[in-house]
Every structure is written in structure tokens, then in C-alpha cells.
Design a protein around this motif. Structure first.
Motif, mmCIF file in Angstrom:
data_model
loop_
_atom_site.group_PDB
_atom_site.id
_atom_site.type_symbol
_atom_site.label_atom_id
_atom_site.label_comp_id
_atom_site.label_asym_id
_atom_site.label_seq_id
_atom_site.Cartn_x
_atom_site.Cartn_y
_atom_site.Cartn_z
ATOM 1 N N ASP A 16 0.834 -1.212 0.000
ATOM 2 C CA ASP A 16 0.000 0.000 0.000
ATOM 3 C C ASP A 16 0.866 1.258 0.000
ATOM 4 N N ILE A 17 1.958 1.214 0.771
ATOM 5 C CA ILE A 17 2.861 2.370 0.825
ATOM 6 C C ILE A 17 3.548 2.563 -0.515
ATOM 7 N N ARG A 18 4.036 1.467 -1.109
ATOM 8 C CA ARG A 18 4.726 1.565 -2.400
ATOM 9 C C ARG A 18 3.816 2.115 -3.490
ATOM 10 N N ASN A 19 2.526 1.736 -3.408
ATOM 11 C CA ASN A 19 1.575 2.186 -4.427
ATOM 12 C C ASN A 19 0.869 3.486 -4.049
ATOM 13 N N ASN A 20 1.329 4.117 -2.967
ATOM 14 C CA ASN A 20 0.766 5.409 -2.523
ATOM 15 C C ASN A 20 -0.730 5.328 -2.251
ATOM 16 N N LYS A 21 -1.169 4.194 -1.663
ATOM 17 C CA LYS A 21 -2.584 4.012 -1.388
ATOM 18 C C LYS A 21 -2.967 4.627 -0.042
ATOM 19 N N GLY A 22 -4.139 5.228 -0.011
ATOM 20 C CA GLY A 22 -4.681 5.708 1.254
ATOM 21 C C GLY A 22 -5.183 4.531 2.072
ATOM 22 N N THR A 23 -4.812 4.473 3.352
ATOM 23 C CA THR A 23 -5.226 3.372 4.234
ATOM 24 C C THR A 23 -5.643 3.927 5.584
ATOM 25 N N PHE A 24 -6.241 3.070 6.392
ATOM 26 C CA PHE A 24 -6.630 3.513 7.736
ATOM 27 C C PHE A 24 -5.404 3.859 8.587
ATOM 28 N N PRO A 25 -4.331 3.060 8.569
ATOM 29 C CA PRO A 25 -3.141 3.461 9.340
ATOM 30 C C PRO A 25 -2.514 4.770 8.854
ATOM 31 N N SER A 26 -2.514 4.997 7.529
ATOM 32 C CA SER A 26 -1.898 6.233 7.029
ATOM 33 C C SER A 26 -2.720 7.458 7.389
ATOM 34 N N LEU A 27 -4.021 7.274 7.540
ATOM 35 C CA LEU A 27 -4.900 8.404 7.844
ATOM 36 C C LEU A 27 -5.067 8.610 9.346
ATOM 37 N N TYR A 28 -5.138 7.485 10.088
ATOM 38 C CA TYR A 28 -5.441 7.573 11.517
ATOM 39 C C TYR A 28 -4.301 7.136 12.428
ATOM 40 N N GLY A 29 -3.315 6.414 11.877
ATOM 41 C CA GLY A 29 -2.273 5.820 12.708
ATOM 42 C C GLY A 29 -2.650 4.391 13.098
ATOM 43 N N ILE A 30 -1.652 3.583 13.426
ATOM 44 C CA ILE A 30 -1.872 2.169 13.730
ATOM 45 C C ILE A 30 -2.790 1.982 14.939
ATOM 46 N N ASP A 31 -2.521 2.679 16.012
ATOM 47 C CA ASP A 31 -3.284 2.482 17.253
ATOM 48 C C ASP A 31 -4.758 2.846 17.070
ATOM 49 N N GLU A 32 -5.012 4.004 16.440
ATOM 50 C CA GLU A 32 -6.404 4.432 16.245
ATOM 51 C C GLU A 32 -7.128 3.504 15.277
#
Length: 266
Positions: A242-258
Motif C-alpha cells: 500500500d505504501i509503495r503504491n501510494n494508497k490511502g489506508t486507515f493506518p496512514s490516515l489515523y495511525g496504527i493504534d487508532e
């Protein structure tokens, strides 16, 4: 009910049915049928067909009659994965620890295999016997539900927004749209079709649909987290795609814990 044993029993039933319903590898033209069987039997967990059977069982449906619909869900799911892995999409070389379809058979055969899996899925739905247990109206509704779920207002719509949003910072609304459609739509329709073919009333279909929406979100949030935290061995594919493909994800938007808290809430 023991969840693990029930899941394994239904998975085994689905695998036996898929083995019978799919064209054999030696059927001409062999390469396309080999690509199809390779992709379908590459170790999938059969979550969607099991959900179809479980929803039907909850409502006392005849699982033998409904099995072609359950298998159709797995074929649709496999088609989406085959196309999702293509160089023009996520460009993944591994799926479930094995070379992806386009790596094994070539990009041309992977595209055709995905197309064939989609058409085979609807062919399977037409094999459902109309009679005392399932009416023509119910079968037509199930076919319509599946077609809508994988179209531009469902899986394809989610994939489109996911693709055009790459490299952009996306907001919560866009992220939820992507996941509710790209992942959630197929999980939702798997449950609804099981209920429809078991003669469920509108109220029970709506209840099961609500359940499936939460399940779909849990599935996607967890998948997003694992892409960051799990190893390639655990995932069966390269981690961090997901990071390599520049995808928006829940961890990238909210962080792992949230993101983990959100999954727990769902």
C-alpha cells in the motif's frame, strides 16, 4: 457451535463444489483453464462463499441448492484479485505465497482469466434450480444484486477511486467509500444473496446487510494494518505494498493504534 470447525466444514464443501463446477485443466484451450484453476485453488480462505452458506443456513435455506451461488461469489472474488494484481493496478508478483496469475501465465492470460471467471460466475447462478424452494423472482434478484455489487456502484467504483486517489492525500469520506465498495460490497452481497435464496423477508435481509457492513470494515481495516505490521511470510505477498503504491489506508490516515481501535469498534 465451534466457529473453526464450522468454517472448515463449509470451506471443504465449497472446495469440493468448485472442483466439480470448474472446467478441468485439460479442456481446450488448456492454458486459460489452467490459469483459472491455478488462481481459484491458490489457497483462498473462501470467506465470501462461506458467508453465503452461513446466511442461508441461519434462515433454514437448502445449502445444496444455494451452493452454485456461493461458488459464484468465490469466482468473482478471484477475478477481482487477478485483475488487482496486474501491472496496471497494484503490480504484485505474489498472492498467497505463490506467483500471481500474470507472473505465472502472462499478462494477457491473466486478463482473460479474470474475464472468464466473471462470466462463469453468472453462468453458475443460472444453474440454480427454480422450484418450491427458490423462485425465479428470488434468483433474478440475486443476479441483480451481484451485478450491481461488482459494477461502478460497487467493487469497480471502489477500485476506480482507489486508483485515481493514489499519491493524493485522501479524506475520511473518500477512504470509507473506497473500502465500502472495493472490499465491503462483495462481502455484503455474499451475505445478502444467501439470505435472498433462503427466502428471507426484507427485515432479515436488512439486518444481515447491516452486519455485513461492519464485517467488511473490520476486514479492510485489519488488512490495512497487516500490510504495515506483518511479514511477507504471514501475508503471502510483499508487505508494504500500500505504501509503495501510494494508497490511502486507515493506518496512514489515523495511525496504527487508532485504526486498531476502529477495527475493535466495528
Amino acid at each position: 457451535m465451534d466457529f473453526i470447525s464450522e468454517f472448515k466444514e463449509k470451506t471443504a464443501r465449497v472446495n469440493r463444489a468448485l472442483e466439480m463446477l470448474l472446467p478441468k485443466a485439460e479442456v481446450y484451450p488448456e492454458v486459460i483453464h489452467q490459469a483459472i484453476r491455478y488462481s481459484v485453488f491458490a489457497g483462498g480462505k473462501r470467506i465470501r462463499p462461506v458467508l453465503t452458506l452461513a446466511a442461508a443456513e441461519l434462515l433454514k435455506g437448502d445449502l445444496d441448492l444455494i451452493m452454485p451461488a456461493a461458488c459464484a461469489l468465490e469466482l468473482i472474488h478471484t477475478y477481482t484479485l487477478v485483475h488487482d494484481d496486474l501491472p496496471a493496478m497494484d503490480n504484485d508478483d505474489l498472492r498467497r505465497g505463490m506467483p500471481t496469475c500474470h507472473i505465472k501465465f502472462g499478462e494477457d492470460m491473466a486478463i482473460l482469466a479474470g474475464d472468464a471467471l466473471q462470466s462463469m460466475a453468472f453462468e453458475l447462478l443460472t444453474k440454480i434450480e427454480i422450484g418450491e424452494n427458490i423462485s425465479a423472482e428470488q434468483l433474478l434478484l440475486a443476479i441483480r444484486e451481484l451485478a450491481q455489487a461488482i459494477g461502478t456502484k460497487g467493487v469497480i467504483g471502489g477500485q476506480v477511486v482507489d486508483t485515481i486517489s493514489a499519491a493524493n492525500i485522501i479524506d475520511k469520506k473518500t477512504l470509507e467509500y473506497i473500502h465500502q465498495n472495493k472490499t465491503g460490497a462483495l462481502i455484503g452481497v455474499a451475505v445478502r444473496i444467501g439470505a435472498i435464496l433462503a427466502c428471507a423477508g426484507r427485515e432479515n435481509i436488512e439486518r444481515l446487510d447491516g452486519y455485513s457492513k461492519h464485517l467488511g470494515m473490520v476486514f479492510q481495516i485489519t488488512d490495512d494494518i497487516l500490510d504495515v505490521t506483518a511479514s511477507e511470510k504471514v501475508l503471502g505477498k510483499p508487505s508494504g505494498s500500500d505504501i509503495r503504491n501510494n494508497k490511502g489506508t486507515f493506518p496512514s490516515l489515523y495511525g496504527i493504534d487508532e485504526a486498531g481501535k476502529m477495527a475493535a469498534e466495528e
